[in-house]
Design a protein around this motif. Structure first.
Motif, PDB file in Angstrom:
ATOM      1  N   ALA A 238     -20.077  45.440  -9.262  1.00  0.00           N
ATOM      2  CA  ALA A 238     -20.187  46.393 -10.355  1.00  0.00           C
ATOM      3  C   ALA A 238     -19.541  47.712  -9.985  1.00  0.00           C
ATOM      4  O   ALA A 238     -19.168  47.967  -8.856  1.00  0.00           O
ATOM      5  CB  ALA A 238     -21.667  46.611 -10.698  1.00  0.00           C
ATOM      6  N   GLY A 239     -19.419  48.570 -10.968  1.00  0.00           N
ATOM      7  CA  GLY A 239     -19.002  49.940 -10.766  1.00  0.00           C
ATOM      8  C   GLY A 239     -17.568  50.076 -10.329  1.00  0.00           C
ATOM      9  O   GLY A 239     -16.678  49.365 -10.770  1.00  0.00           O
ATOM     10  N   ALA A 240     -17.349  51.007  -9.384  1.00  0.00           N
ATOM     11  CA  ALA A 240     -15.981  51.341  -8.992  1.00  0.00           C
ATOM     12  C   ALA A 240     -15.273  50.154  -8.365  1.00  0.00           C
ATOM     13  O   ALA A 240     -14.073  49.971  -8.539  1.00  0.00           O
ATOM     14  CB  ALA A 240     -16.008  52.511  -8.010  1.00  0.00           C
ATOM     15  N   GLU A 241     -16.034  49.298  -7.610  1.00  0.00           N
ATOM     16  CA  GLU A 241     -15.398  48.152  -6.974  1.00  0.00           C
ATOM     17  C   GLU A 241     -14.804  47.225  -8.014  1.00  0.00           C
ATOM     18  O   GLU A 241     -13.699  46.716  -7.873  1.00  0.00           O
ATOM     19  CB  GLU A 241     -16.446  47.402  -6.149  1.00  0.00           C
ATOM     20  N   ALA A 242     -15.542  46.991  -9.106  1.00  0.00           N
ATOM     21  CA  ALA A 242     -15.058  46.086 -10.147  1.00  0.00           C
ATOM     22  C   ALA A 242     -13.859  46.683 -10.854  1.00  0.00           C
ATOM     23  O   ALA A 242     -13.022  45.957 -11.375  1.00  0.00           O
ATOM     24  CB  ALA A 242     -16.173  45.818 -11.160  1.00  0.00           C
ATOM     25  N   GLY A 243     -13.794  48.018 -10.879  1.00  0.00           N
ATOM     26  CA  GLY A 243     -12.705  48.654 -11.604  1.00  0.00           C
ATOM     27  C   GLY A 243     -11.457  48.868 -10.789  1.00  0.00           C
ATOM     28  O   GLY A 243     -10.481  49.390 -11.292  1.00  0.00           O
ATOM     29  N   ALA A 244     -11.492  48.538  -9.481  1.00  0.00           N
ATOM     30  CA  ALA A 244     -10.311  48.740  -8.656  1.00  0.00           C
ATOM     31  C   ALA A 244      -9.189  47.839  -9.143  1.00  0.00           C
ATOM     32  O   ALA A 244      -9.341  46.627  -9.224  1.00  0.00           O
ATOM     33  CB  ALA A 244     -10.645  48.431  -7.200  1.00  0.00           C
ATOM     34  N   GLY A 245      -8.032  48.419  -9.426  1.00  0.00           N
ATOM     35  CA  GLY A 245      -6.930  47.619  -9.952  1.00  0.00           C
ATOM     36  C   GLY A 245      -7.084  47.406 -11.443  1.00  0.00           C
ATOM     37  O   GLY A 245      -6.197  47.762 -12.214  1.00  0.00           O
ATOM     38  N   ILE A 246      -8.181  46.824 -11.861  1.00  0.00           N
ATOM     39  CA  ILE A 246      -8.443  46.636 -13.283  1.00  0.00           C
ATOM     40  C   ILE A 246      -8.517  47.991 -13.978  1.00  0.00           C
ATOM     41  O   ILE A 246      -8.068  48.154 -15.107  1.00  0.00           O
ATOM     42  CB  ILE A 246      -9.761  45.864 -13.490  1.00  0.00           C
ATOM     43  N   GLY A 247      -9.085  48.979 -13.275  1.00  0.00           N
ATOM     44  CA  GLY A 247      -9.187  50.317 -13.851  1.00  0.00           C
ATOM     45  C   GLY A 247      -7.832  50.888 -14.228  1.00  0.00           C
ATOM     46  O   GLY A 247      -7.711  51.609 -15.220  1.00  0.00           O
ATOM     47  N   ASP A 248      -6.793  50.546 -13.455  1.00  0.00           N
ATOM     48  CA  ASP A 248      -5.450  51.028 -13.788  1.00  0.00           C
ATOM     49  C   ASP A 248      -4.975  50.454 -15.121  1.00  0.00           C
ATOM     50  O   ASP A 248      -4.375  51.160 -15.946  1.00  0.00           O
ATOM     51  CB  ASP A 248      -4.465  50.648 -12.682  1.00  0.00           C
ATOM     52  N   LEU A 249      -5.238  49.138 -15.321  1.00  0.00           N
ATOM     53  CA  LEU A 249      -4.843  48.507 -16.582  1.00  0.00           C
ATOM     54  C   LEU A 249      -5.618  49.106 -17.756  1.00  0.00           C
ATOM     55  O   LEU A 249      -5.044  49.396 -18.808  1.00  0.00           O
ATOM     56  CB  LEU A 249      -5.108  46.999 -16.524  1.00  0.00           C
TER      57      LEU A 249
END
Length: 307
Positions: A238-249
């Motif tokens: 969850a959180g920032a780990e899940a958003g790594a890479g995906i957060g850029d998209l």
């Protein structure tokens, strides 16, 4: 210009030829392709464009499909697979194998003169693909729930095409991953909270349509904790780990008319709000990747929209 506008308008008006055996619908489909029969190579090897520099097979299909403001030009110069390989994949696709004789006959109407059998096979596939996408969108628009959808198929199809053609390329990704940047683009921010809700149902339907057409194929993701060349982590924390890479998209696809002063911060907050069980459903969905045939078809679709 009058010819171009009329042809594009007529191409957009074909209704449900793939879903019925209605002779009038098949006849209209044939008339559309008769109007779009003259081709020249103007955009790259193996990519047909009409004499008036429109690929009428895909023109006008998705008004949504335009490059993002931060991505011009949108298409990286990836080489296409050899024509024999593309034609073989087209013939082997479920889209072609399951098409009715009437639909195949309509798709073959007035193919360009002087082309090879392999070129014709590829063009028939492209016409069947465009018709399949159009029929899926029009079928959804006739449903009474259409106007309640935040992310209808008319948005999901072009956004998944853009993701695969520009950002994900031939790299494997979870089939439902596009739901996250699509939610950002359509501002359907609660859509990813429900595994059986309209957003994920729509993404499943779109990705299944791409798979049936041979645009995508099953793949294998890297081991957990590794990073693909697309920058997408395979773990589902969850959180920032899940958003790594995906957060850029998600940040890239975040609506520009949103009032958030920092799109990256807004995207990270959006990802943190997604329930863990739903995020697991998305990230653990069957992995797929773009095929050489899919790269060809989506490149044509994107070229029409960015021309």
């Amino acid at each position: 210009m009058a010819y171009e506008a009329a042809a594009v308008s007529k191409a957009a008006s074909v209704h449900e030829a793939a879903a019925t055996s209605d002779a009038a619908a098949v006849s209209e489909m044939a008339a559309v392709y008769e109007a779009a029969a003259v081709y020249e190579v103007a955009a790259g090897p193996g990519l047909p464009r009409t004499a008036r520099r429109f690929d009428l097979v895909f023109a006008g299909l998705f008004p949504w499909l335009t490059p993002l403001d931060d991505e011009r030009p949108a298409l990286p110069p990836h080489p296409l697979a050899p024509l024999p390989e593309l034609a073989a994949q087209a013939e082997a696709s479920l889209l072609v194998r399951h098409a009715s004789p009437e639909l195949k006959s309509a798709a073959r109407s007035r193919l360009a003169a002087g082309t090879t059998a392999e070129q014709d096979q590829l063009e028939v596939w492209a016409r069947l693909l465009a018709d399949s996408l159009r029929n899926r969108v029009e079928s959804e628009q006739k449903d009474h729930s259409y106007y309640l959808l935040q992310s209808p198929l008319e948005a999901i199809f072009p956004l998944t095409a853009h993701l695969m053609g520009v950002h994900l390329g031939g790299h494997p990704f979870p089939m439902l991953l596009p739901a996250l940047p699509i939610a950002a683009a359509t501002h359907d921010l609660t859509g990813p909270h429900d595994p059986e809700g309209p957003l994920l149902r729509g993404v499943r339907a779109a990705m299944n349509t791409w798979a049936m057409a041979g645009v995508t194929t099953p793949a294998t993701l890297p081991a957990p904790g590794t990073k693909t060349e697309t920058g997408i982590r395979t773990e589902t924390g969850a959180g920032a780990e899940a958003g790594a890479g995906i957060g850029d998209l998600v940040t890239l696809f975040w609506r520009h008319d949103d009032a958030s002063p920092d799109r990256a911060t807004a995207a990270a907050h959006f990802l943190r709000q997604i329930p863990r069980h739903t995020l697991d459903v998305i990230m653990n969905s069957p992995p797929v990747q773009l095929t050489p045939l899919g790269a060809y078809g989506i490149r044509r679709l994107l070229l029409v929209s960015s021309a």
